[in-house]
Design a protein around this motif. Structure first.
Motif, mmCIF file in Angstrom:
data_model
loop_
_atom_site.group_PDB
_atom_site.id
_atom_site.type_symbol
_atom_site.label_atom_id
_atom_site.label_comp_id
_atom_site.label_asym_id
_atom_site.label_seq_id
_atom_site.Cartn_x
_atom_site.Cartn_y
_atom_site.Cartn_z
ATOM 1 N N ALA A 1 0.692 -20.752 28.040
ATOM 2 C CA ALA A 1 2.152 -20.672 28.050
ATOM 3 C C ALA A 1 2.574 -19.736 26.920
ATOM 4 O O ALA A 1 2.009 -19.783 25.818
ATOM 5 N N SER B 1 7.771 -20.380 24.652
ATOM 6 C CA SER B 1 8.014 -21.615 25.402
ATOM 7 C C SER B 1 8.182 -22.820 24.482
ATOM 8 O O SER B 1 8.572 -23.902 24.945
ATOM 9 N N TYR B 2 7.881 -22.663 23.218
ATOM 10 C CA TYR B 2 7.930 -23.767 22.253
ATOM 11 C C TYR B 2 9.095 -23.564 21.287
ATOM 12 O O TYR B 2 9.457 -22.420 20.963
ATOM 13 N N LEU C 1 7.308 -28.303 23.367
ATOM 14 C CA LEU C 1 7.461 -27.491 24.561
ATOM 15 C C LEU C 1 8.873 -27.640 25.130
ATOM 16 O O LEU C 1 9.380 -28.750 25.301
ATOM 17 N N TRP D 1 10.713 -27.251 28.449
ATOM 18 C CA TRP D 1 10.323 -27.158 29.847
ATOM 19 C C TRP D 1 11.050 -26.058 30.595
ATOM 20 O O TRP D 1 10.471 -25.349 31.419
ATOM 21 N N ARG E 1 12.296 -23.202 29.457
ATOM 22 C CA ARG E 1 11.756 -21.892 29.090
ATOM 23 C C ARG E 1 10.383 -21.667 29.727
ATOM 24 O O ARG E 1 10.074 -20.575 30.217
ATOM 25 N N PHE E 2 9.549 -22.715 29.693
ATOM 26 C CA PHE E 2 8.192 -22.597 30.254
ATOM 27 C C PHE E 2 8.248 -22.233 31.738
ATOM 28 O O PHE E 2 7.541 -21.344 32.219
ATOM 29 N N PHE F 1 9.520 -18.514 32.073
ATOM 30 C CA PHE F 1 8.492 -17.518 31.735
ATOM 31 C C PHE F 1 7.358 -17.534 32.755
ATOM 32 O O PHE F 1 6.808 -16.487 33.113
ATOM 33 N N THR G 1 -0.073 -25.079 28.961
ATOM 34 C CA THR G 1 0.345 -25.301 27.578
ATOM 35 C C THR G 1 -0.837 -25.750 26.725
ATOM 36 O O THR G 1 -1.932 -26.002 27.241
#
Length: 474
Positions: A413, A417-418, A424, A426, A428-429, A432, A453
């Motif tokens: 990831a 994303s963090y 994390l 979610w 954004r993850f 991306f 992740t």
């Protein structure tokens, strides 16, 4: 009303022979060979020990694959087979019909018995194992009886039947050739292991797995036996540690004793090490002793220095490498040049590259990408667990355009994303993940691609994105 099929003539003959042991024993010499497999199974199941002894002496095939019949641990019937072998081995002149050359104690495919009796077609695995036994160069003539087995040391003791065989075999040295292809050690005192190895033809061993925590001092007691396994192809070592009580000069001596054994291994190809610490700063000693090209180097969660990686990158024995796995080895503060050189050396042969959880940074990744892009045979690639930015990941994906054989791709990831605390996000993850997947599909037609992740601190599971995000269990 259901009609039961009458027994076949073969079954009636077997029942008659087993019912009248006195008749069976003299009749065996003239019995058609097709009757032997099914009759032997019946005698073994019914524990007809006297018939078994005679059947072993009259066995009309090259190999007796006993291992697949021994799952219920019938010590009484196994003892009868050994007594039958004793009667054979005691004869100075072999009988005309004596064909038995191999006693196979491995748990081979059960179709083996049906193959010989004509009751079933051979499976590829069974046929392969049969041919391996029959084509062994040590067979024939007045050679000792070959006994093939797999050795697995676990729970502090050996299988009962294997223990019985070893006790029997100790008194018959010179009459037996005990052949083991695979040796697995999950736990047993080293003196017991050595006692068994003293009975085995060590140059038959092809694979060794030591999957239990050993101190370096114990490994050194095992090392001389390793050096006698001249046809060894694969070595797996798990959790080998150095006691804090060992002085530095003694540690150096132990490392030399271990690595020098590889000078005797002309066919060694696959090295697997997990959580091995004693080679840190000494990997060059092992590499210098290699006699043949390596196909596999797996060193996961090991302690290695930057100089170790440099020595690995320039080692002549890695130039035909097919698999490189350095999972869990922290490379954050290493120069990326040795890894780039290593990939250049193996660009024509490398099929699997795993750099999971290595702490690789954006700047390091940019240095190794040109070499990575030329690894034309690469089919599996994993960069999971490295904190790399979106821009660096996009650059990585672009460098895989020419890797047409990629079938499995595992990426981390993106760093973005963090949040600032490392948690994390979610949304954004997912965003991306979708964007990177689109970028990849615009470049080429990928097969299996996963963005994942770092492991969840609670459950240890990685959340992933392939077509949509999947959450951990917390």
């Amino acid at each position: 009303m259901s009609l039961q099929a009458p027994p076949r003539l073969l079954e009636l003959a077997e029942q008659s022979l087993l019912r009248d042991g006195a008749l069976a024993i003299p009749t065996l010499e003239e019995l058609p060979r097709e009757l032997f497999p099914s009759l032997f199974i019946e005698a073994f199941t019914r524990r007809c020990c006297e018939t078994l002894k005679t059947m072993v002496q009259a066995w009309p095939f090259t190999c007796l694959p006993l291992g697949s019949l021994m799952k219920s641990r019938p010590l009484e019937t196994f003892g009868a087979v050994l007594e039958g072998l004793d009667a054979l081995l005691a004869q100075k002149v072999r009988p005309r019909r004596w064909k038995l050359q191999v006693l196979d104690l491995r748990d081979v495919d059960e179709n083996f018995w049906g193959i010989w009796s004509g009751a079933s077609a051979p499976s590829p695995e069974a046929l392969s194992k049969r041919q391996t036994a029959e084509n062994c160069p040590r067979l024939g003539g007045q050679q000792p009886l070959m006994v093939t087995l797999d050795l697995c040391f676990k729970n502090g003791r050996l299988d009962e039947c294997l223990t019985r065989f070893l006790e029997w075999g100790k008194q018959r040295k010179g009459l037996l050739h005990v052949c083991c292809k695979e040796l697995q050690i999950f736990g047993m005192p080293i003196h017991s292991i050595i006692e068994v190895l003293n009975m085995v033809e060590l140059d038959c061993i092809r694979e060794v797995e030591v999957c239990c925590p050993w101190e370096l001092s114990i490994l050194i007691r095992f090392a001389p036996y390793l050096g006698q396994m001249r046809n060894l192809r694969k070595l797996v070592l798990f959790n080998i540690h150095v006691s804090a009580c060992i002085p530095p000069d003694k540690k150096e001596q132990f490392i030399t004793q271990f690595t020098s054994q590889f000078l005797k291994l002309d066919y060694f190809q696959k090295l697997y090490m997990h959580s091995v610490s004693f080679l840190e700063g000494h990997l060059d000693q092992l590499l210098r002793c290699l006699q043949a090209p390596l196909e596999t180097v797996v060193m996961t969660d090991c302690l290695l220095s930057e100089s170790d990686l440099k020595h690995l990158s320039w080692c002549p024995s890695i130039r035909q490498l097919k698999e490189l796995d350095l999972r869990g080895i922290t490379l954050t503060h290493f120069s990326p040049e040795p890894l780039a050189v290593l990939l250049e050396q193996v660009e024509a042969t490398l099929q699997t590259l795993d750099l999971e959880d290595c702490g690789i940074t954006d700047s390091q990744l940019s240095v190794i990408l040109p070499a990575l892009s030329r690894c034309s045979q690469l089919s599996t690639l994993s960069f999971c667990g490295n904190l790399i930015s979106v821009a660096a990941l996009e650059n990585l994906l672009r460098h895989t355009v020419g890797l047409s054989k990629l079938s499995l791709e595992l990426y981390p990831a993106p760093l973005e994303s963090y949040d600032a605390q490392g948690a994390l996000c979610w949304g954004r993850f997912a965003q991306f993940g979708a964007e990177l997947m689109k970028t990849l599909r615009d470049l080429r037609q990928p097969k299996t691609v996963v963005f994942s992740t770092v492991p969840c601190p609670r459950c240890g599971i990685r959340a992933s994105y392939d077509l949509e995000p999947s959450h951990c269990l917390c």
